[in-house]
Scaffold this active site. Sequence first.
Site, PDB file in Angstrom:
ATOM      1  N   ASP A  72      36.250  43.003  42.485  1.00 20.98           N
ATOM      2  CA  ASP A  72      35.948  42.140  40.726  1.00 20.98           C
ATOM      3  C   ASP A  72      34.699  43.097  40.542  1.00 20.98           C
ATOM      4  O   ASP A  72      34.612  44.199  41.538  1.00 20.98           O
ATOM      5  CB  ASP A  72      34.884  41.092  40.896  1.00 20.98           C
ATOM      6  CG  ASP A  72      34.504  40.458  39.569  1.00 20.98           C
ATOM      7  OD1 ASP A  72      34.869  40.415  38.273  1.00 20.98           O
ATOM      8  OD2 ASP A  72      33.602  39.874  39.842  1.00 20.98           O
ATOM      9  N   SER A  73      34.261  43.063  39.108  1.00 18.29           N
ATOM     10  CA  SER A  73      33.189  43.962  38.841  1.00 18.29           C
ATOM     11  C   SER A  73      31.506  43.719  39.577  1.00 18.29           C
ATOM     12  O   SER A  73      30.919  44.487  39.517  1.00 18.29           O
ATOM     13  CB  SER A  73      32.950  43.897  37.016  1.00 18.29           C
ATOM     14  OG  SER A  73      32.317  42.589  37.595  1.00 18.29           O
TER      15      SER A  73
ATOM     16  N   CYS B 225      39.657  39.147  38.428  1.00 23.03           N
ATOM     17  CA  CYS B 225      38.197  39.292  37.212  1.00 23.03           C
ATOM     18  C   CYS B 225      39.432  39.541  36.520  1.00 23.03           C
ATOM     19  O   CYS B 225      40.539  40.198  36.774  1.00 23.03           O
ATOM     20  CB  CYS B 225      37.826  40.726  37.307  1.00 23.03           C
ATOM     21  SG  CYS B 225      36.878  41.622  36.176  1.00 23.03           S
ATOM     22  N   ASN B 226      39.361  38.462  35.377  1.00 21.55           N
ATOM     23  CA  ASN B 226      40.362  38.300  34.112  1.00 21.55           C
ATOM     24  C   ASN B 226      39.929  40.111  32.898  1.00 21.55           C
ATOM     25  O   ASN B 226      40.486  39.793  32.156  1.00 21.55           O
ATOM     26  CB  ASN B 226      39.224  37.006  33.475  1.00 21.55           C
ATOM     27  CG  ASN B 226      39.540  35.509  34.043  1.00 21.55           C
ATOM     28  OD1 ASN B 226      40.797  34.973  33.621  1.00 21.55           O
ATOM     29  ND2 ASN B 226      38.499  35.188  34.550  1.00 21.55           N
TER      30      ASN B 226
ATOM     31  N   CYS C 228      35.517  33.388  33.554  1.00 19.69           N
ATOM     32  CA  CYS C 228      35.523  34.309  33.880  1.00 19.69           C
ATOM     33  C   CYS C 228      35.659  34.230  35.100  1.00 19.69           C
ATOM     34  O   CYS C 228      34.736  32.881  35.562  1.00 19.69           O
ATOM     35  CB  CYS C 228      34.145  34.711  33.026  1.00 19.69           C
ATOM     36  SG  CYS C 228      33.477  36.182  33.943  1.00 19.69           S
ATOM     37  N   THR C 229      35.336  35.037  36.605  1.00 19.55           N
ATOM     38  CA  THR C 229      35.064  34.780  37.946  1.00 19.55           C
ATOM     39  C   THR C 229      34.293  34.422  37.965  1.00 19.55           C
ATOM     40  O   THR C 229      33.208  33.768  39.735  1.00 19.55           O
ATOM     41  CB  THR C 229      36.341  35.115  38.965  1.00 19.55           C
ATOM     42  OG1 THR C 229      35.301  36.736  38.842  1.00 19.55           O
ATOM     43  CG2 THR C 229      37.491  35.525  38.681  1.00 19.55           C
TER      44      THR C 229
ATOM     45  N   TYR D 115      31.234  45.034  33.197  1.00 11.98           N
ATOM     46  CA  TYR D 115      32.488  45.212  32.699  1.00 11.98           C
ATOM     47  C   TYR D 115      32.437  45.199  30.963  1.00 11.98           C
ATOM     48  O   TYR D 115      33.166  45.123  30.188  1.00 11.98           O
ATOM     49  CB  TYR D 115      34.041  44.856  33.463  1.00 11.98           C
ATOM     50  CG  TYR D 115      34.569  45.617  34.317  1.00 11.98           C
ATOM     51  CD1 TYR D 115      33.756  46.351  34.900  1.00 11.98           C
ATOM     52  CD2 TYR D 115      35.192  45.349  35.322  1.00 11.98           C
ATOM     53  CE1 TYR D 115      33.877  47.179  36.550  1.00 11.98           C
ATOM     54  CE2 TYR D 115      35.565  46.144  36.694  1.00 11.98           C
ATOM     55  CZ  TYR D 115      35.014  46.941  36.998  1.00 11.98           C
ATOM     56  OH  TYR D 115      34.793  47.371  38.364  1.00 11.98           O
ATOM     57  N   GLY D 116      32.704  42.857  31.474  1.00 16.26           N
ATOM     58  CA  GLY D 116      32.574  42.775  29.844  1.00 16.26           C
ATOM     59  C   GLY D 116      32.138  43.296  28.756  1.00 16.26           C
ATOM     60  O   GLY D 116      32.261  41.880  27.683  1.00 16.26           O
TER      61      GLY D 116
END
Length: 250
Positions: free
Chosen positions: A7-8, A70-71, A180-181, A39-40
């Site tokens: 994930d980020s 991570c979506n 979102c995780t 990231y988003g």
Amino acid sequence: MKIGIFDSGVGGITVLKEALNQLPGMEYIYYADTINVPYGTKPKENVKKYIFKVVEFLNDKNIDALIIACNTATSIAIKDLRERYDFPIIGMEPALKPAIESSDNRKVIVTATNLTLQEKKFNDLVTKLNSWNIVEPLPLPKLVEYAESFIFDKNIILPYLKKQFEKFNLEEYGTVVLGCTHFPYYKEYFKEVLPKDIDIIDGNYGTIKNLKNILNIKEKKDQKESKITFYISGREDKEELKKYLNILNK
Ligand code: DGL
């Protein structure tokens, strides 16, 4: 079996937790790309480069499968990653289909990062499910920042969430998706802010179920302990993981 998961940052730990529950006895190698989080809210092309670096790192560890926990990363890179690597790759996307099914003909709010909500993958999904008239997107970038800074204080999170949901007439809604995780850390706070009859859905359970199907693992191997190696941007760490797993075990 060695499973890479990334994930980020620390959001994917909510997915790792589900993996440890449903699929113990594996060797998990988790990579938190903390140096590049979030990231988003960044340009897609930059984020894509970060993702490829992370997956190359995990590929060097000889993983047998990869979970993109991570979506945001899934929506911008899963296609290219599947073209480049031979191991099975399981991605995540906002759980819109189950959300619509459980919404009792009411509308659905999809919370996620800005990038996920803008991306073609999500917009194609809404179109495919013919649901433009019932879906409302809601980016919640601050929750990513809060989770990364280990902020779980009710007095900070509740006012933020209340403010974000203020603009909705919540009586019209049946489901809120946590797309979102990083958000499942705050599930109890979502429950506090939202009316009791709104379902809150995340994709963590379904993702690991999917992984089990793909790897064709049927029974739970409870006897064996899982092994976890946790990397923060390339550096091995134990304490951060423990801290966040404790929050999820509360
Ligand atoms: N946890 C991530 C997701 O599921 C991304 C959060 C971020 O880095 O902005 O989308």
